[in-house]
Design a protein around this motif. Sequence first.
Motif, PDB file in Angstrom:
ATOM      1  N   HIS A  86       0.818  -1.222   0.000  1.00  0.00           N
ATOM      2  CA  HIS A  86       0.000   0.000   0.000  1.00  0.00           C
ATOM      3  C   HIS A  86       0.852   1.272   0.000  1.00  0.00           C
ATOM      4  O   HIS A  86       0.379   2.331   0.425  1.00  0.00           O
ATOM      5  CB  HIS A  86      -0.925  -0.016   1.221  1.00  0.00           C
ATOM      6  N   GLU A  87       2.091   1.181  -0.471  1.00  0.00           N
ATOM      7  CA  GLU A  87       3.021   2.312  -0.402  1.00  0.00           C
ATOM      8  C   GLU A  87       2.483   3.594  -1.014  1.00  0.00           C
ATOM      9  O   GLU A  87       2.604   4.666  -0.423  1.00  0.00           O
ATOM     10  CB  GLU A  87       4.348   1.947  -1.066  1.00  0.00           C
ATOM     11  N   GLU A  88       1.904   3.498  -2.207  1.00  0.00           N
ATOM     12  CA  GLU A  88       1.409   4.712  -2.875  1.00  0.00           C
ATOM     13  C   GLU A  88       0.298   5.369  -2.079  1.00  0.00           C
ATOM     14  O   GLU A  88       0.292   6.591  -1.916  1.00  0.00           O
ATOM     15  CB  GLU A  88       0.940   4.383  -4.293  1.00  0.00           C
ATOM     16  N   ASP A  89      -0.644   4.586  -1.581  1.00  0.00           N
ATOM     17  CA  ASP A  89      -1.732   5.152  -0.785  1.00  0.00           C
ATOM     18  C   ASP A  89      -1.215   5.697   0.546  1.00  0.00           C
ATOM     19  O   ASP A  89      -1.672   6.742   1.013  1.00  0.00           O
ATOM     20  CB  ASP A  89      -2.824   4.110  -0.533  1.00  0.00           C
ATOM     21  N   ALA A  91       1.517   7.092   1.127  1.00  0.00           N
ATOM     22  CA  ALA A  91       2.163   8.383   0.885  1.00  0.00           C
ATOM     23  C   ALA A  91       1.141   9.521   0.878  1.00  0.00           C
ATOM     24  O   ALA A  91       1.497  10.679   1.133  1.00  0.00           O
ATOM     25  CB  ALA A  91       2.927   8.353  -0.434  1.00  0.00           C
ATOM     26  N   ARG A  92      -0.118   9.207   0.607  1.00  0.00           N
ATOM     27  CA  ARG A  92      -1.183  10.215   0.543  1.00  0.00           C
ATOM     28  C   ARG A  92      -2.099  10.203   1.771  1.00  0.00           C
ATOM     29  O   ARG A  92      -3.012  11.011   1.862  1.00  0.00           O
ATOM     30  CB  ARG A  92      -2.028   9.999  -0.708  1.00  0.00           C
ATOM     31  N   VAL A 115      -8.637   7.608   1.450  1.00  0.00           N
ATOM     32  CA  VAL A 115      -7.427   6.816   1.198  1.00  0.00           C
ATOM     33  C   VAL A 115      -7.391   5.627   2.157  1.00  0.00           C
ATOM     34  O   VAL A 115      -7.099   4.502   1.752  1.00  0.00           O
ATOM     35  CB  VAL A 115      -6.154   7.687   1.325  1.00  0.00           C
ATOM     36  N   ARG A 118      -9.697   2.976   0.981  1.00  0.00           N
ATOM     37  CA  ARG A 118      -9.145   2.260  -0.178  1.00  0.00           C
ATOM     38  C   ARG A 118      -8.107   1.224   0.286  1.00  0.00           C
ATOM     39  O   ARG A 118      -8.090   0.094  -0.201  1.00  0.00           O
ATOM     40  CB  ARG A 118      -8.528   3.240  -1.174  1.00  0.00           C
ATOM     41  N   ARG A 122      -8.634  -2.771  -0.316  1.00  0.00           N
ATOM     42  CA  ARG A 122      -7.656  -3.551  -1.093  1.00  0.00           C
ATOM     43  C   ARG A 122      -7.042  -4.676  -0.261  1.00  0.00           C
ATOM     44  O   ARG A 122      -6.861  -5.786  -0.748  1.00  0.00           O
ATOM     45  CB  ARG A 122      -6.568  -2.627  -1.633  1.00  0.00           C
TER      46      ARG A 122
END
Length: 139
Positions: A86-89, A91-92, A115, A118, A122
Amino acid sequence: MEPTGGDLDAFLEKVAPARRRDDARRLVALFREATGEDPVLWGSIVGFGSYHYRYASGREGDGPAAAFAPRRQASTVYLSDGVGAHEEDLARLGPHTTGVGCLYLKDLAQIDLDVLARIVRRSHAALTAGVFGDRARDA
């Protein structure tokens, strides 16, 4: 690990401090919507659905497919598929810290709840897709 059941409202009422109790109630609603599952107590963990895991070593068992624990210092969100998924999420997401399979949230008011939903959705989908065989630290 097995569900212990119990009265969720009574459990939440005992969560301290009050800010963490309010966060726990918000997380119940968020997890319920993200997973489509009803909450069940697994001891002091609030779980939504379940999954079966089987490791290469032969060890196997069951766990909550999505879960959190309201702890005094932070709300702990369990990501059994590993935080790396979940690195991208993340980050936000907003202010947080992580462990191998845990996300620690000190102030839900500073978090982007869309976020977080999500991430929960996932993770839950990955764990309930079949027998999950990876340990969070190996994912």
